[in-house]
Design an enzyme around this catalytic site. Structure first.
Site, short mmCIF file in Angstrom:
data_model
loop_
_atom_site.label_atom_id
_atom_site.label_comp_id
_atom_site.label_asym_id
_atom_site.label_seq_id
_atom_site.Cartn_x
_atom_site.Cartn_y
_atom_site.Cartn_z
N ASP A 129 47.64 113.84 20.10
CA ASP A 129 48.41 114.44 21.39
C ASP A 129 48.38 116.00 21.40
OD1 ASP A 129 49.55 111.99 21.88
OD2 ASP A 129 51.31 112.47 20.86
N CYS A 166 50.74 106.43 30.19
CA CYS A 166 49.49 107.21 30.11
C CYS A 166 48.48 106.65 30.56
CB CYS A 166 49.36 108.05 28.68
SG CYS A 166 50.27 109.48 28.55
N ARG A 185 45.26 100.67 26.17
CA ARG A 185 45.93 100.59 24.97
C ARG A 185 46.53 99.27 24.81
NH1 ARG A 185 49.34 106.11 25.93
NH2 ARG A 185 50.06 105.83 23.95
N ARG A 207 57.45 114.29 31.90
CA ARG A 207 57.69 112.96 30.90
C ARG A 207 58.03 113.60 29.57
NH1 ARG A 207 53.08 109.48 29.94
NH2 ARG A 207 54.48 109.00 28.71
N LYS A 255 59.95 113.41 21.52
CA LYS A 255 59.95 112.41 22.33
C LYS A 255 59.49 110.95 21.66
CE LYS A 255 56.06 111.35 24.88
NZ LYS A 255 55.75 110.06 24.99
N ASN A 256 58.46 111.38 20.70
CA ASN A 256 58.10 109.99 19.98
C ASN A 256 58.85 109.45 19.15
OD1 ASN A 256 55.90 110.09 22.09
ND2 ASN A 256 54.49 110.77 20.54
C1 UD1 Z 1 52.11 106.60 19.86
C2 UD1 Z 1 52.72 107.89 20.66
C3 UD1 Z 1 51.45 108.68 21.57
C4 UD1 Z 1 50.36 109.08 20.42
C5 UD1 Z 1 49.85 107.61 19.63
C6 UD1 Z 1 49.00 108.04 18.39
C7 UD1 Z 1 54.62 107.30 21.34
C8 UD1 Z 1 55.58 106.82 22.62
N1 UD1 Z 1 53.46 107.35 21.79
O1 UD1 Z 1 51.52 105.77 20.88
O2 UD1 Z 1 51.91 109.95 22.02
O3 UD1 Z 1 49.12 109.60 21.05
O4 UD1 Z 1 51.11 107.24 18.98
O5 UD1 Z 1 49.62 109.07 17.40
O6 UD1 Z 1 55.20 107.24 20.07
N2 UD1 Z 1 45.97 99.86 19.83
C9 UD1 Z 1 45.34 98.66 19.76
N3 UD1 Z 1 46.20 97.42 19.62
C10 UD1 Z 1 47.56 97.62 19.37
C11 UD1 Z 1 47.75 98.89 19.36
C12 UD1 Z 1 47.28 99.94 19.53
O7 UD1 Z 1 44.05 98.39 19.61
O8 UD1 Z 1 48.18 96.64 19.36
C13 UD1 Z 1 44.94 101.08 19.77
C14 UD1 Z 1 45.49 101.98 20.98
O9 UD1 Z 1 44.74 101.29 22.12
C15 UD1 Z 1 45.11 103.14 20.53
C16 UD1 Z 1 45.24 103.25 19.05
O10 UD1 Z 1 45.33 101.96 18.61
O11 UD1 Z 1 43.62 103.34 20.58
C17 UD1 Z 1 46.29 104.08 18.63
O12 UD1 Z 1 47.52 103.45 19.25
P1 UD1 Z 1 48.95 103.57 18.79
O13 UD1 Z 1 49.14 104.32 17.45
O14 UD1 Z 1 49.67 102.45 18.90
O15 UD1 Z 1 49.63 104.66 19.74
P2 UD1 Z 1 51.06 104.50 20.43
O16 UD1 Z 1 51.93 103.84 19.53
O17 UD1 Z 1 50.66 103.65 21.93
#
Ligand code: UD1
Length: 420
Positions: free
Chosen positions: A307, A118, A123, A399, A24-25
């Site tokens: 995850d 989610c 985030r 999802r 998915k990711n």
């Molecule tokens: C992706 C995955 C999700 C997984 C996560 C971590 C997808 C669709 N989703 O989510 O399933 O749990 O990676 O492996 O691929 N953060 C900030 N600022 C930003 C971006 C992120 O503070 O601009 C924080 C987020 O709030 C979170 C952490 O960084 O606490 C990790 O987020 P991130 O690695 O970006 O996860 P996603 O890409 O949203």
């Protein structure tokens, strides 16, 4: 109004083989990346899950022609007519934000609604925004939308991420592929899905090296083109079924996933007393007796994936002793822990820690899933609970899991979907 729920009666042995779908990711980002260059793309090993349907709709609103079926996505991005993704769609799925980098690459501008998805903590998007600003994008935000534009084209830069965010790394890569000059990302995310995206983009004509390491180098190119690609296997789907196999005794084999993408979870399964065997593209687990307690902390790849945190917590809950699970990636990702106490689990959440005292048996109960992985984990708990467990809000599970109920039934679970 009737609601569809999952009903599971615990206690059946779980054994057999489950085929793992594409990740998915990964697929969501590959679909977004097809915006970058006009043409006809064919993506195979696509999981038939609702998030893929939402991303298809996002692309359609931009003017793409998207056909989904038979584990394939055929996407034609020749005639895109819009650079704007509407709130109705984006609000349903946070991963929609991954069209930001591709739209900037194609049009030099993007208007994207702030995402929902989610409900796991706040985030933020600050790293996405700051890293794209480093390539020359100017952002504005109002009325729930972010608007980005770049005058005179994207320009490569050195960007050090404050945290190896998966989404920020991906958006930056997808913009940098066509930027003038070289972009170097330091403290980049190293997840296997980042490698899959880099492979896809390189097939499109990009020049990316270092994906899978903390430093990724992208030399901007002038032209990119459509390509075909097979999505990498879903390590999280695989890990979820491995827990089912461990709980139900096994042997349970998952096929279609590289064990190298699950090093940390497999090592922890063995520490907890689960027998693990690896093939080149498969993993088999079996288990007898009680699980051993083991402290787990989630970390960016190659650390233990957030995850799989809720699914592994089911093992800890049934372990012979106490253990601590520490969540380092997201704020507030213990909604599952609160719900599972309704089934007799002894879990105390304190900030980023869940302190778990093992119990001998869970008891079936009506429970609600509040997010994708937590919902999947409630069903896993139901596989071994005494009596019937009814899981509601199962749209969260749909999802990210293709035919979760059918696959679990095929390996012996007493499980069904039912309208109540
Ligand atoms: C992706 C995955 C999700 C997984 C996560 C971590 C997808 C669709 N989703 O989510 O399933 O749990 O990676 O492996 O691929 N953060 C900030 N600022 C930003 C971006 C992120 O503070 O601009 C924080 C987020 O709030 C979170 C952490 O960084 O606490 C990790 O987020 P991130 O690695 O970006 O996860 P996603 O890409 O949203």
């Amino acid at each position: 109004m009737s609601e569809e729920v999952i009903k599971v009666v615990g206690g059946n042995p779980i054994r057999g083989t489950i085929k793992i779908e594409g990740a998915k990711n990964s697929v969501l980002k590959l679909m977004a990346a097809s915006i970058i260059a006009p043409g006809e793309y064919s993506i195979t090993n696509v999981p038939m899950i609702s998030d893929v349907g939402i991303m298809a709709d996002v692309l359609r609103t931009l003017g793409a022609v998207v056909e989904l079926g038979d584990h394939c996505a055929r996407i034609d991005t020749t005639n895109l007519t819009s650079f704007e993704t509407p709130y109705e769609l984006v609000a349903k799925m946070r991963a929609s934000i991954s069209v930001l980098g591709p739209l900037l690459a194609r049009f030099g501008k993007a208007k994207v609604a702030m995402p929902g998805g989610c409900r796991i903590g706040t985030r933020k998007l600050d790293m996405h925004i700051a890293s794209l600003e480093a390539l020359g994008v100017v952002f504005d935000s109002e009325h729930g939308y972010i608007y980005g534009a770049v005058e005179g084209g994207l320009v490569g830069n050195e960007v050090e991420l404050a945290f190896p965010s998966v989404g920020a790394t991906e958006n930056l890569i997808m913009a940098a592929v066509v930027a003038k000059g070289t972009t170097i990302i330091e403290n980049a995310a190293r997840e296997p899905e980042i490698c899959d995206l880099a492979n896809f983009l390189n097939k499109m004509g990009a020049d990316i090296s270092g994906a899978g390491t903390p430093v990724i180098t992208i030399n901007g190119v002038e032209e990119m083109h459509a390509t075909d690609h097979r999505v990498v296997g879903d390590r999280i789907e695989a890990g979820t079924y491995l827990i089912a196999g461990a709980l139900g005794g096994g042997p349970l084999t998952v096929e279609g996933v590289d064990p190298n993408n699950l090093r940390r979870p497999l090592a922890i399964l063995e520490k907890m007393g689960v027998h693990v065997e690896e093939g080149p593209n498969s993993i088999t687990v079996s288990h007898e007796g009680a699980f051993k307690p083991y402290d787990i902390q989630t970390l960016p790849f190659p650390g233990f994936p957030t995850d799989l945190q809720a699914q592994f917590m089911v093992l800890s809950i049934l372990a012979d002793g106490h253990s601590i699970i520490t969540e380092n990636v997201f704020e507030n990702r213990f909604m599952f822990a609160d719900e599972i106490t309704r089934m007799g689990a002894d879990v105390r959440v304190d900030g980023h820690h869940a302190v778990i005292e093992g119990v001998e048996q869970l008891s079936g109960a009506p429970v609600q899933s509040s997010d994708l992985r937590g919902g999947a984990a409630l069903v896993l708990a139901g596989l071994v609970a005494d009596g019937e467990t009814t899981v509601s809000n199962i749209e969260h599970i749909d999802r990210g899991y293709e035919d979760y109920v059918g696959k679990l039934r095929s390996v012996g679970a007493d499980i069904k979907r039912e309208f109540v």
